[in-house]
Design a protein around this motif. Sequence first.
Motif, PDB file in Angstrom:
ATOM      1  N   ASN A 160       5.562 -20.152 -26.155  1.00 52.41           N
ATOM      2  CA  ASN A 160       4.228 -19.576 -26.319  1.00 52.41           C
ATOM      3  C   ASN A 160       3.755 -19.769 -27.768  1.00 52.41           C
ATOM      4  O   ASN A 160       3.381 -18.817 -28.456  1.00 52.41           O
ATOM      5  CB  ASN A 160       4.256 -18.091 -25.945  1.00 52.41           C
ATOM      6  N   ASN A 161       3.766 -21.019 -28.223  1.00 53.91           N
ATOM      7  CA  ASN A 161       3.587 -21.280 -29.653  1.00 53.91           C
ATOM      8  C   ASN A 161       2.159 -21.123 -30.162  1.00 53.91           C
ATOM      9  O   ASN A 161       1.924 -21.231 -31.362  1.00 53.91           O
ATOM     10  CB  ASN A 161       4.114 -22.678 -29.999  1.00 53.91           C
ATOM     11  N   ILE A 186      -7.662 -19.882 -29.281  1.00 55.19           N
ATOM     12  CA  ILE A 186      -7.179 -19.190 -30.484  1.00 55.19           C
ATOM     13  C   ILE A 186      -5.727 -19.584 -30.749  1.00 55.19           C
ATOM     14  O   ILE A 186      -4.903 -19.599 -29.837  1.00 55.19           O
ATOM     15  CB  ILE A 186      -7.248 -17.651 -30.290  1.00 55.19           C
ATOM     16  N   ILE A 187      -5.463 -19.899 -31.999  1.00 56.52           N
ATOM     17  CA  ILE A 187      -4.076 -20.172 -32.421  1.00 56.52           C
ATOM     18  C   ILE A 187      -3.778 -19.205 -33.564  1.00 56.52           C
ATOM     19  O   ILE A 187      -4.512 -19.183 -34.565  1.00 56.52           O
ATOM     20  CB  ILE A 187      -3.931 -21.621 -32.932  1.00 56.52           C
ATOM     21  N   VAL A 354       6.460 -28.022 -35.115  1.00 63.11           N
ATOM     22  CA  VAL A 354       7.408 -28.763 -35.943  1.00 63.11           C
ATOM     23  C   VAL A 354       7.720 -27.975 -37.224  1.00 63.11           C
ATOM     24  O   VAL A 354       8.840 -27.964 -37.714  1.00 63.11           O
ATOM     25  CB  VAL A 354       6.818 -30.145 -36.306  1.00 63.11           C
ATOM     26  N   MET A 355       6.691 -27.296 -37.753  1.00 61.88           N
ATOM     27  CA  MET A 355       6.895 -26.546 -39.003  1.00 61.88           C
ATOM     28  C   MET A 355       7.751 -25.314 -38.794  1.00 61.88           C
ATOM     29  O   MET A 355       8.713 -25.079 -39.498  1.00 61.88           O
ATOM     30  CB  MET A 355       5.548 -26.065 -39.559  1.00 61.88           C
ATOM     31  N   ASN A 356       7.320 -24.441 -37.859  1.00 62.09           N
ATOM     32  CA  ASN A 356       8.034 -23.158 -37.736  1.00 62.09           C
ATOM     33  C   ASN A 356       7.818 -22.481 -36.381  1.00 62.09           C
ATOM     34  O   ASN A 356       7.844 -21.262 -36.304  1.00 62.09           O
ATOM     35  CB  ASN A 356       7.620 -22.198 -38.867  1.00 62.09           C
ATOM     36  N   HIS A 357       7.599 -23.244 -35.344  1.00 64.36           N
ATOM     37  CA  HIS A 357       7.374 -22.702 -33.988  1.00 64.36           C
ATOM     38  C   HIS A 357       6.109 -21.850 -33.920  1.00 64.36           C
ATOM     39  O   HIS A 357       5.117 -22.254 -33.362  1.00 64.36           O
ATOM     40  CB  HIS A 357       8.576 -21.896 -33.486  1.00 64.36           C
ATOM     41  N   LYS A 358       6.190 -20.645 -34.492  1.00 59.59           N
ATOM     42  CA  LYS A 358       5.039 -19.729 -34.387  1.00 59.59           C
ATOM     43  C   LYS A 358       5.201 -18.612 -35.410  1.00 59.59           C
ATOM     44  O   LYS A 358       6.300 -18.395 -35.930  1.00 59.59           O
ATOM     45  CB  LYS A 358       4.956 -19.163 -32.979  1.00 59.59           C
TER      46      LYS A 358
END
Length: 484
Positions: A160-161, A186-187, A354-358
């Motif tokens: 659920n990133n 929305i992210i 790739v950076m940090n999931h979420k």
Amino acid sequence: MRTLSLTLDAQLKPQFLRIARAIRSAIHTGQLKAKEPLPSARQLAGQLQVNRHTIMAAYQELVAQGWLESVERKGYRVVDHFPIESSRHAQAPVAVSRAKFQWQLAPQPAIAKTGKAAHEYQYNFAGGHPDIAAFPFHEFKPFMSDCLSRPDPKTLSYGNNSGNSQFIEQIMTYLRRVRSITNKDIISVNGSQEALYIISRVLLQPGAKVAVESLGYRPAWNAFETAGAELVAIKQHAGGIDMDHLTELISSRSISLIYLTPLHQYPTTVTLPVHERNRIYRLAAAHNVAIVEDDYDHEFHYSSQPLAPLAADDPLGLVIYLSTFSKIMFPGCRIGFIAVDASLAPALINYRSVMNHKPNVLMQEAIGRWMQEGAFERHLRRTTKLYQQRRDHLVSELQQYQQGGLDIDFSIPAGGMAIWLDVKRDASELEQYSQSQDVYLLAEAHFHLKPENNRNRHVRLGFAGMKPAQITEGLARVFSFFNR
Ligand SMILES: Cc1ncc(COP(=O)(O)O)c(C=O)c1O
């Protein structure tokens, strides 16, 4: 249970001396610090799979050597001052005589080095600092505590990133109701800075051109430049953007992205008028250029309802809208969001994965619950009123200085958290003087993309973070510059 990892020399006998040597070596290397407690003999015996008496013998040996001491009812700990080792005990790890490892660094972003942080000054006129002491921690606590009392394993796991679903649902509802933004995905992000970085990486190839306000927000520029983009300065006038200049840039320079702070321009606080917003949108649409709209302090608008964002009327889906909780809550919460057309959302989510999931799920979940219950909007109403009072206080103080003959000039900002003050002389000198008086403020020079445009006559005076009495005293210190 306290775990202690020891490197044991299998050759050394008896066993208790092997363990004592390993503990001494841990003290030598700094793995164990002065006064640090050791695990109980039972715990360490369990970890090392030896008899408890062996550990007791090792500890007592180290007490005898002066490395450990026994504290009544607390067990053993490292002594405060290490013994000077006799030749019998000197078994320090072999010193590595070579120079330290040399890093081969990739090109680094040119981030401005500051001395003391703004909050370390007694009077802090930093432009966008909220009053952290005014945040209702006691009201927020039950929402955070609720998340911990009833944890949902599905939410707390990977996946659920785009972000926590309750948070996203609340943001969507809020944006629709209060900022007229619909039809966007929305992210959630760790603040706007992460959003700017992800957007840069996803949309900008090295050499791409990004049009930015010539007086603007350097952290955004850093993100674009880190992706290899070239920044192109858009001229501004006292009331907004120089549209002729922007038109010429967009027509002739193959611009990929426009970055704007339309509601409260950073740093001047000017609100971009509706007719200029419409022209910018049409221009961007005609030349297939995306717009990043950074709406960093939307709620803090005092004279009227804030203008709806560009993202609220975006039939082509070219506006990428950014918002942050850094001003609403406190910068350390590291929560913000991107509202973006569904066609771009998957690429942004992929890159972030790739950076940090979420971002931190607990904080999002707590904010989601806070918003749903209505406490979030109550907090916004309270802080907007508080910051309006502080703006009015700063305005009336500045007007009194004007009436007293001080040659300064400013427009009363319709919103935001700062006043852009024309001091009609070298603003950097005033900045330096203020800092010597324990007052933090920034001169115009810090905000220019092109130093040659720098007239350096303004300072940015943030008013949200200080109580009226502090504003008065801080200003007195700043303006004592003129009486020297
Ligand atoms: C123009 C602008 N954008 C965004 C932010 C907030 O950034 P973040 O959400 O990374 O804390 C600020 C804060 O000072 C700002 O001035």
